[in-house]
Design a protein around this motif. Sequence first.
Motif, PDB file in Angstrom:
ATOM      1  N   ALA A  95       0.836  -1.198   0.000  1.00 26.84           N
ATOM      2  CA  ALA A  95       0.000   0.000   0.000  1.00 26.84           C
ATOM      3  C   ALA A  95       0.871   1.248   0.000  1.00 26.84           C
ATOM      4  CB  ALA A  95      -0.906  -0.002   1.230  1.00 26.84           C
ATOM      5  N   VAL A  96       0.418   2.261  -0.722  1.00 33.04           N
ATOM      6  CA  VAL A  96       1.201   3.495  -0.845  1.00 33.04           C
ATOM      7  C   VAL A  96       0.580   4.558   0.072  1.00 33.04           C
ATOM      8  CG1 VAL A  96       2.064   5.225  -2.436  1.00 33.04           C
ATOM      9  CG2 VAL A  96       1.639   2.888  -3.243  1.00 33.04           C
ATOM     10  N   PRO A  97       1.368   5.100   1.011  1.00 30.60           N
ATOM     11  CA  PRO A  97       0.828   6.135   1.908  1.00 30.60           C
ATOM     12  C   PRO A  97       0.558   7.432   1.144  1.00 30.60           C
ATOM     13  CG  PRO A  97       3.009   5.323   2.647  1.00 30.60           C
ATOM     14  CD  PRO A  97       2.763   4.763   1.293  1.00 30.60           C
ATOM     15  N   ARG A  98      -0.502   8.136   1.560  1.00 27.57           N
ATOM     16  CA  ARG A  98      -0.845   9.409   0.921  1.00 27.57           C
ATOM     17  C   ARG A  98       0.298  10.411   1.016  1.00 27.57           C
ATOM     18  NH1 ARG A  98      -6.415  12.953   1.234  1.00 27.57           N
ATOM     19  NH2 ARG A  98      -5.524  14.918   0.495  1.00 27.57           N
ATOM     20  N   ALA A  99       0.983  10.394   2.170  1.00 28.82           N
ATOM     21  CA  ALA A  99       2.072  11.354   2.355  1.00 28.82           C
ATOM     22  C   ALA A  99       3.140  11.165   1.278  1.00 28.82           C
ATOM     23  CB  ALA A  99       2.697  11.183   3.744  1.00 28.82           C
ATOM     24  N   LEU A 100       3.402   9.930   0.931  1.00 31.85           N
ATOM     25  CA  LEU A 100       4.387   9.659  -0.106  1.00 31.85           C
ATOM     26  C   LEU A 100       3.903  10.211  -1.449  1.00 31.85           C
ATOM     27  CD1 LEU A 100       6.920   8.379  -1.307  1.00 31.85           C
ATOM     28  CD2 LEU A 100       5.718   6.185  -1.368  1.00 31.85           C
ATOM     29  N   MET A 101       2.644   9.933  -1.768  1.00 28.95           N
ATOM     30  CA  MET A 101       2.103  10.423  -3.044  1.00 28.95           C
ATOM     31  C   MET A 101       2.138  11.944  -3.105  1.00 28.95           C
ATOM     32  SD  MET A 101      -1.231   8.240  -4.090  1.00 28.95           S
ATOM     33  CE  MET A 101      -1.312   6.469  -4.078  1.00 28.95           C
ATOM     34  N   GLU A 102       1.732  12.572  -2.006  1.00 33.68           N
ATOM     35  CA  GLU A 102       1.685  14.043  -1.995  1.00 33.68           C
ATOM     36  C   GLU A 102       3.083  14.631  -2.091  1.00 33.68           C
ATOM     37  OE1 GLU A 102      -2.404  15.321   0.246  1.00 33.68           O
ATOM     38  OE2 GLU A 102      -0.665  14.878   1.516  1.00 33.68           O
ATOM     39  N   GLY A 103       3.996  14.062  -1.299  1.00 33.51           N
ATOM     40  CA  GLY A 103       5.365  14.559  -1.331  1.00 33.51           C
ATOM     41  C   GLY A 103       5.977  14.393  -2.710  1.00 33.51           C
ATOM     42  N   PHE A 104       5.699  13.270  -3.311  1.00 38.60           N
ATOM     43  CA  PHE A 104       6.238  12.974  -4.628  1.00 38.60           C
ATOM     44  C   PHE A 104       5.746  13.989  -5.658  1.00 38.60           C
ATOM     45  CE2 PHE A 104       7.512  10.008  -8.018  1.00 38.60           C
ATOM     46  CZ  PHE A 104       8.666   9.490  -7.452  1.00 38.60           C
ATOM     47  N   GLU A 105       4.444  14.274  -5.594  1.00 43.79           N
ATOM     48  CA  GLU A 105       3.897  15.222  -6.563  1.00 43.79           C
ATOM     49  C   GLU A 105       4.414  16.626  -6.319  1.00 43.79           C
ATOM     50  OE1 GLU A 105      -0.198  12.862  -7.014  1.00 43.79           O
ATOM     51  OE2 GLU A 105      -0.397  15.025  -7.272  1.00 43.79           O
ATOM     52  N   ARG A 106       4.475  17.008  -5.027  1.00 44.78           N
ATOM     53  CA  ARG A 106       4.854  18.371  -4.705  1.00 44.78           C
ATOM     54  C   ARG A 106       6.329  18.607  -5.029  1.00 44.78           C
ATOM     55  NH1 ARG A 106       3.126  18.175   0.278  1.00 44.78           N
ATOM     56  NH2 ARG A 106       5.224  17.766   1.024  1.00 44.78           N
ATOM     57  N   ARG A 107       7.171  17.674  -4.643  1.00 46.95           N
ATOM     58  CA  ARG A 107       8.607  17.916  -4.785  1.00 46.95           C
ATOM     59  C   ARG A 107       9.150  17.448  -6.125  1.00 46.95           C
ATOM     60  NH1 ARG A 107      11.292  19.275  -0.218  1.00 46.95           N
ATOM     61  NH2 ARG A 107       9.987  19.307   1.636  1.00 46.95           N
ATOM     62  N   LEU A 108       8.569  16.375  -6.656  1.00 51.17           N
ATOM     63  CA  LEU A 108       9.148  15.804  -7.884  1.00 51.17           C
ATOM     64  C   LEU A 108       8.253  16.016  -9.098  1.00 51.17           C
ATOM     65  CD1 LEU A 108      10.564  12.494  -6.371  1.00 51.17           C
ATOM     66  CD2 LEU A 108      11.663  14.722  -6.598  1.00 51.17           C
ATOM     67  N   GLY A 109       7.035  16.479  -8.882  1.00 53.77           N
ATOM     68  CA  GLY A 109       6.162  16.798 -10.018  1.00 53.77           C
ATOM     69  C   GLY A 109       5.632  15.585 -10.759  1.00 53.77           C
ATOM     70  N   ALA A 110       5.740  14.423 -10.168  1.00 52.25           N
ATOM     71  CA  ALA A 110       5.276  13.217 -10.859  1.00 52.25           C
ATOM     72  C   ALA A 110       4.231  12.507 -10.013  1.00 52.25           C
ATOM     73  CB  ALA A 110       6.439  12.281 -11.135  1.00 52.25           C
ATOM     74  N   GLU A 111       3.345  11.832 -10.684  1.00 50.94           N
ATOM     75  CA  GLU A 111       2.238  11.172 -10.016  1.00 50.94           C
ATOM     76  C   GLU A 111       2.584   9.713  -9.732  1.00 50.94           C
ATOM     77  OE1 GLU A 111      -2.596  11.101 -10.615  1.00 50.94           O
ATOM     78  OE2 GLU A 111      -1.328  11.008 -12.384  1.00 50.94           O
ATOM     79  N   ILE A 112       2.455   9.305  -8.480  1.00 50.14           N
ATOM     80  CA  ILE A 112       2.551   7.884  -8.166  1.00 50.14           C
ATOM     81  C   ILE A 112       1.179   7.272  -8.412  1.00 50.14           C
ATOM     82  CG2 ILE A 112       2.757   6.211  -6.283  1.00 50.14           C
ATOM     83  CD1 ILE A 112       5.020   7.763  -5.164  1.00 50.14           C
TER      84      ILE A 112
END
Lengths: 559, 559
Positions: free
Chosen positions: B310-327
């Motif tokens: 399972a992928v935590p929301r915090a990881l998805m949000e951080g990924f989008e905010r800092r790396l600009g890519a969607e998990i």
Amino acid sequence: MSPLPGLMQHDHPLTIAGLVRRMATVTARSEVVDFRADGRTTRRSFAGVADRAARLGAHLGALGVREGDRVATLAWNSAQHLEAYLGIPAIGAVLHTVNLRLTPEHLTYVLNHGGARVLLVDRTLLGLLEAVADDLTELEHLVLLGEGPEPGAALERFRSEDLDAALADVAPLAAWPEVDDRAAAALCYTSGTTGNPKGVLYSHRSSVLHALAAGMVDTLAVGRGDRVLPIVPMFHANAWGLPYACALTGASLVFVGRDMSAATIAAAIAAERVTIAAGVPTIWMDLLRYAEQHEVDVSSLRCAPCGGAAVPRALMEGFERRLGAEIVQAWGMTETSPLGAVARVPEDVPEEERWARRLAQGTIAPLVEARLVDDAGVEQPWDGTSEGELQVRGPWIAAGYYRDPDASEEAIDDGWLRTGDVATIDDRGTLRLTDRAKDIIKSGGEWISSVALEGELLAHPEVLEAAVIAHPDERWTERPLACVVLAPRATAGPAELRAFLAERVARWWVPERFAFIEEVPKTSVGKFDKKVLRARLAEGALAVCVDGTGVAASASTGR
Amino acid sequence: MSPLPGLMQHDHPLTIAGLVRRMATVTARSEVVDFRADGRTTRRSFAGVADRAARLGAHLGALGVREGDRVATLAWNSAQHLEAYLGIPAIGAVLHTVNLRLTPEHLTYVLNHGGARVLLVDRTLLGLLEAVADDLTELEHLVLLGEGPEPGAALERFRSEDLDAALADVAPLAAWPEVDDRAAAALCYTSGTTGNPKGVLYSHRSSVLHALAAGMVDTLAVGRGDRVLPIVPMFHANAWGLPYACALTGASLVFVGRDMSAATIAAAIAAERVTIAAGVPTIWMDLLRYAEQHEVDVSSLRCAPCGGAAVPRALMEGFERRLGAEIVQAWGMTETSPLGAVARVPEDVPEEERWARRLAQGTIAPLVEARLVDDAGVEQPWDGTSEGELQVRGPWIAAGYYRDPDASEEAIDDGWLRTGDVATIDDRGTLRLTDRAKDIIKSGGEWISSVALEGELLAHPEVLEAAVIAHPDERWTERPLACVVLAPRATAGPAELRAFLAERVARWWVPERFAFIEEVPKTSVGKFDKKVLRARLAEGALAVCVDGTGVAASASTGR
């Protein structure tokens, strides 16, 4: 090779029933809309359509329809037609979509040759059926769709009933039968260059594979977030496979029925937030022209797959500039399900190269294999310049015609389908059509057989020779040009020849353009050499007289 | 039902050879990159890879490999491994990808059980093979990949040769043999909860169908414009099918080999303009942490499919905010090829609903059918709240295990694969896992068998009872927690038990966390009741002692 002992991969069949099950579950909330510009729009969920398909399956079973039996449709695009698309193949019967633009002779031929005992028919199209009723040898039962008149006296000998009433009276099938995915699911006739229409049978496997491919990013990219308006008719190569692609992916479907005017299409796109609309170039030219004169909101539209004829760059540019949507060119034919190539170009390709690739017919589709074969049977390289006849094979490419061994023999070269198109392919797999090997004219996305027209012209007592070639046409892309050698002292002119033909071929086949010449040029072996005629036409060395506002008018209402 | 007489649809087989032909033609210009952070990056066109695959096919034929024979690989992700993915199945042999993280016992088991006589092995992994060389009953021939030491004395009895040298010496096959698309193409073993690893056989048909599906907009959306970095290993469920999806669509492939550090992944994405990168959550957590401390340019990345846990929301949000890519979360297992569900949500869905759906395991994939079955065998409704064991079937879902009738019998319920996951499904086909029916721990995307760990713990003279459950772990998502009942006057502590286990199971299976309890709770029929233990853990009612920095360190280098 036999499978490994112990191979335990699911050999799960790819069937239309599987698509219906998906509509009843995963894509249940998507919807099918019958859009009507007069405000009488109706809508139904995929779950509701799947339920009605299961009722139709039960009802057809009660009528005695068995696996392998053909069940025909003669109908415009609608939710009811979609139910036939699903319910007929899902019980193992074969959906035969009849082209409502056929001549009475061809309509009779395909209904008898296809052999359906049951026909689902729009009430508005009963007139077509009445005209040929006496010649139908197989048909027994009519299921009536939509609104309109009830069957007249000419159809008295057929049992008939209303679809909705029949479905209300029957319980849905609890489960679909197990069907071999190599069995036939659908049958669609194509008008070739000569003789009778030829039937292309699609298997369950080919239809489902084609639906998967239509959902791929590099082809039609149909996805769950889309709302798809197939303007291409459902009696024409399965509406390019869009109904099944939507069933699989959950894209909602919007139908406009028989009203394919630019005004209605614009209204449907605006009201239903259509994202993908598919049609021939003529449709998009009309819409663009309409948008120049009216306030339209087609901002939801992002992609307009376009096939059936080459798309001019001016149309693509105008469409993008004024309507904000991309026309994506595609190539295919009834025999290719029809996805053969799609000109979708990755975003990072530089502008001018993008245009070069977008104006080609496209990249050879996944699972489709292509080759170019020259007149001597030698395979040509994919260098972007060497020409050859395009031949294709693959899991959704026909390998012959239904009950027509002669046509099959002619169409297939060692397992490859001869497309009749001459083309180049480059080292990216980009297909570009350059000429036509077969002698056909493509008008508004439909074939016109020049050979058949020539035969009818020769039937006129004053015609000695006739050669029909394609003439460029702004609206229809191509129209037939009849090059005629008249007998000495003949008095026939364009008007008389047109009247003569009008009784013998479909209205929209009748040429508006004639060139009266002294002799048809011949090849060394004495065959008509149309290449010479085409060259003369291109050079302006043919005197073309035009007579045909009447035909143009009838063509636009009859199509 | 037998096909209609006259059915002439091409029954064109869906084979890996077809994918290789596409790489040699339509997708010829795409490329395969072996990225090396030290600057020694190498690249090869798809046409070049297809040529080498055809040489490999010819060479294996010369070695006596026949249709149905298994040929194994023990290798990191690389262009050479990709050549094996293509050339082995395309001649009708079966690609057996061996997991290099297996214990020596399991490594021996899968090599002998799979039965390959030829193994393609990275020189850097020869040590794994040397450790078990004496126990290998089937293996005869080694083909060496990459750089590193030559085989040592322990491997003397095997013939060995260099891959590149062998390919240089042989002419490519002129044409691939005709292979039944239901024949086996690949074999991959999965570690279950008990006993030996179990082999999942993929057919040509299932592999090609899965590749088509991976190119669909609602799943992984792999397209010709993409550059794909599969971080997921090629010995793990076929690298999620990405190699075949790229071969079909023409997306270029980037491999980083054994170096899966965040620094190297970031460098590969930046240098090769990677658009899609696929891996387990741990990989993305590392990359995100790395990006917080270093200057990275991952602006090309648009999508990171993520599965295995399972992928935590915090990881998805951080990924989008800092790396600009969607998990994009996905669910699957080796038995499901692995695409079972993908949480790709259409763009027009409102923000909060989007999150709810993105945090689910996803929409049931096209062609996959799912059902929920409760303990009493009753099918549960798709209402988003009713729970049941998730069961699936479809053309790329296993229906059993290779040469393992007992495991097959246990895994299959009336044609449906029992996944061992407890889930809900809503009326959009959105899958949400809620519990686990089988007793397994998923650590960094790999299974750990609690039952096997318990068995080994019980082998210790001072252990009376042992129950292993999952403990949440920030880095690995889950790690095993050993709940142990010691004998009276026992002296063993965590350190001793860990040392004891380290000789018996894979290093990364060894628990860092122990709870010493008085009794393992039992169900009414006397079985261990782990639900009670899990509840106590959740309530903080278990005293957990931790001993394991050493294990954590070895886990991160060994994985």
